[in-house]
Design a protein around this motif. Structure first.
Motif, short mmCIF file in Angstrom:
data_model
loop_
_atom_site.label_atom_id
_atom_site.label_comp_id
_atom_site.label_asym_id
_atom_site.label_seq_id
_atom_site.Cartn_x
_atom_site.Cartn_y
_atom_site.Cartn_z
N ARG A 69 49.16 48.16 45.89
CA ARG A 69 50.38 48.96 45.75
C ARG A 69 50.08 50.31 45.12
O ARG A 69 50.64 51.34 45.50
N LEU A 70 49.15 50.30 44.15
CA LEU A 70 48.76 51.54 43.47
C LEU A 70 47.66 52.31 44.20
O LEU A 70 47.20 53.34 43.73
N LYS A 71 47.21 51.77 45.35
CA LYS A 71 46.14 52.36 46.14
C LYS A 71 44.85 52.51 45.33
O LYS A 71 44.15 53.52 45.43
N ARG A 72 44.57 51.48 44.53
CA ARG A 72 43.34 51.44 43.74
C ARG A 72 42.40 50.41 44.34
O ARG A 72 42.84 49.35 44.80
N GLU A 73 41.12 50.72 44.33
CA GLU A 73 40.10 49.78 44.77
C GLU A 73 39.27 49.37 43.57
O GLU A 73 38.94 50.20 42.74
N ALA A 74 38.95 48.09 43.50
CA ALA A 74 38.12 47.60 42.40
C ALA A 74 37.46 46.30 42.82
O ALA A 74 38.00 45.54 43.62
N VAL A 75 36.29 46.07 42.26
CA VAL A 75 35.62 44.79 42.40
C VAL A 75 36.07 43.97 41.19
O VAL A 75 35.90 44.40 40.04
N LEU A 76 36.67 42.82 41.45
CA LEU A 76 37.22 42.00 40.37
C LEU A 76 36.16 41.02 39.88
O LEU A 76 35.55 40.30 40.67
N LYS A 77 35.98 41.00 38.56
CA LYS A 77 35.00 40.11 37.93
C LYS A 77 35.69 39.38 36.79
O LYS A 77 36.28 40.02 35.92
N PRO A 78 35.60 38.06 36.77
CA PRO A 78 36.28 37.31 35.71
C PRO A 78 35.65 37.56 34.34
O PRO A 78 34.44 37.62 34.21
N ILE A 79 36.50 37.73 33.35
CA ILE A 79 36.05 37.75 31.95
C ILE A 79 36.28 36.37 31.38
O ILE A 79 35.37 35.73 30.88
N ASN A 80 37.54 35.88 31.47
CA ASN A 80 37.83 34.50 31.06
C ASN A 80 39.16 34.06 31.64
O ASN A 80 39.97 34.87 32.08
N ILE A 81 39.35 32.74 31.62
CA ILE A 81 40.62 32.15 32.01
C ILE A 81 40.86 30.97 31.08
O ILE A 81 39.95 30.18 30.82
N THR A 82 42.07 30.88 30.56
CA THR A 82 42.47 29.77 29.70
C THR A 82 43.64 29.08 30.37
O THR A 82 44.66 29.70 30.67
N ILE A 100 51.17 40.49 36.11
CA ILE A 100 50.27 41.39 35.40
C ILE A 100 50.94 41.74 34.07
O ILE A 100 52.02 42.30 34.04
N THR A 101 50.28 41.40 32.96
CA THR A 101 50.84 41.72 31.65
C THR A 101 50.26 43.02 31.10
O THR A 101 50.89 43.68 30.29
N LYS A 102 49.05 43.39 31.57
CA LYS A 102 48.45 44.67 31.20
C LYS A 102 47.49 45.07 32.29
O LYS A 102 46.66 44.27 32.72
N LEU A 103 47.63 46.30 32.74
CA LEU A 103 46.72 46.83 33.76
C LEU A 103 46.15 48.13 33.24
O LEU A 103 46.87 49.13 33.13
N GLY A 104 44.89 48.08 32.87
CA GLY A 104 44.20 49.26 32.37
C GLY A 104 43.29 49.86 33.43
O GLY A 104 43.33 49.47 34.59
N ARG A 105 42.46 50.79 33.00
CA ARG A 105 41.50 51.40 33.93
C ARG A 105 40.39 50.42 34.30
O ARG A 105 39.96 50.38 35.44
N ARG A 106 39.93 49.62 33.31
CA ARG A 106 38.77 48.76 33.55
C ARG A 106 39.05 47.27 33.42
O ARG A 106 38.20 46.46 33.77
N SER A 107 40.22 46.90 32.91
CA SER A 107 40.51 45.47 32.79
C SER A 107 41.99 45.21 33.01
O SER A 107 42.82 46.11 32.90
N ALA A 108 42.26 43.94 33.33
CA ALA A 108 43.64 43.51 33.54
C ALA A 108 43.85 42.18 32.84
O ALA A 108 42.93 41.36 32.75
N ASN A 109 45.05 41.98 32.34
CA ASN A 109 45.46 40.70 31.75
C ASN A 109 46.58 40.16 32.63
O ASN A 109 47.51 40.89 32.97
N ALA A 133 35.67 46.56 38.20
CA ALA A 133 34.54 47.45 38.34
C ALA A 133 34.74 48.39 39.52
O ALA A 133 35.47 48.07 40.47
N GLU A 134 34.11 49.54 39.45
CA GLU A 134 34.15 50.50 40.56
C GLU A 134 33.42 49.90 41.76
O GLU A 134 32.35 49.32 41.60
N PRO A 135 34.01 50.05 42.94
CA PRO A 135 33.30 49.56 44.13
C PRO A 135 32.02 50.35 44.34
O PRO A 135 32.01 51.58 44.13
#
Length: 137
Positions: A69-82, A100-109, A133-135
């Motif tokens: 929707r935001l026309k952003r490309e990123a490679v998604l890498k898990p940090i953690n899941i609880t 999505i509770t937080k969408l930053g430049r480099r991470s999402a919650n 991560a940047e593609p």
């Protein structure tokens, strides 16, 4: 809303469990998995790993939809899941939706809920932290 690219491009693990896009609600993909022997743990109940897989898949689907929707490309890498298991998943279709509770430049919650008959009565929830991560190339 039309299907956003990559929502249908599920991981081999998600495909092996039968997880699929069920529908869109307010711009958010709702993922579903039907009950069968691939997701069964104890008789007539979902295996916890299958429930966790549904939650994780729904979380990534919500993030992919928002990035598209935001026309952003990123490679998604898990940090953690609880995952919190709240009730036993019984032998019927389970659904999950991420928010999505937080969408930053480099991470999402992301928070995710899974339910069966009533979205107000979740069977499990999850909190995910994802590196974006940047593609390359």
């Amino acid at each position: 809303m039309s299907d956003i690219p990559d929502i249908e491009a599920l991981t081999p693990y998600a495909r092996s469990l039968g997880i699929a896009l069920d529908r869109w609600e307010d711009g958010t993909p709702i993922m579903a998995v039907s009950f069968d022997e691939m997701v069964e743990g104890r008789p007539d109940h979902y295996h916890g790993g299958a429930t966790g897989g549904l939650l994780e898949t729904a979380g990534y689907a919500a993030l992919r939809a928002e990035l598209a929707r935001l026309k952003r490309e990123a490679v998604l890498k898990p940090i953690n899941i609880t995952v919190q298991y709240l009730a036993a998943g019984k032998s019927r279709t389970s659904y999950a939706r991420g928010r999505i509770t937080k969408l930053g430049r480099r991470s999402a919650n992301i928070t995710v809920e899974a339910w069966q008959d009533d979205p107000a009565r979740p069977i499990a929830t999850a909190v995910m932290n994802v590196l974006m991560a940047e593609p390359s190339g």
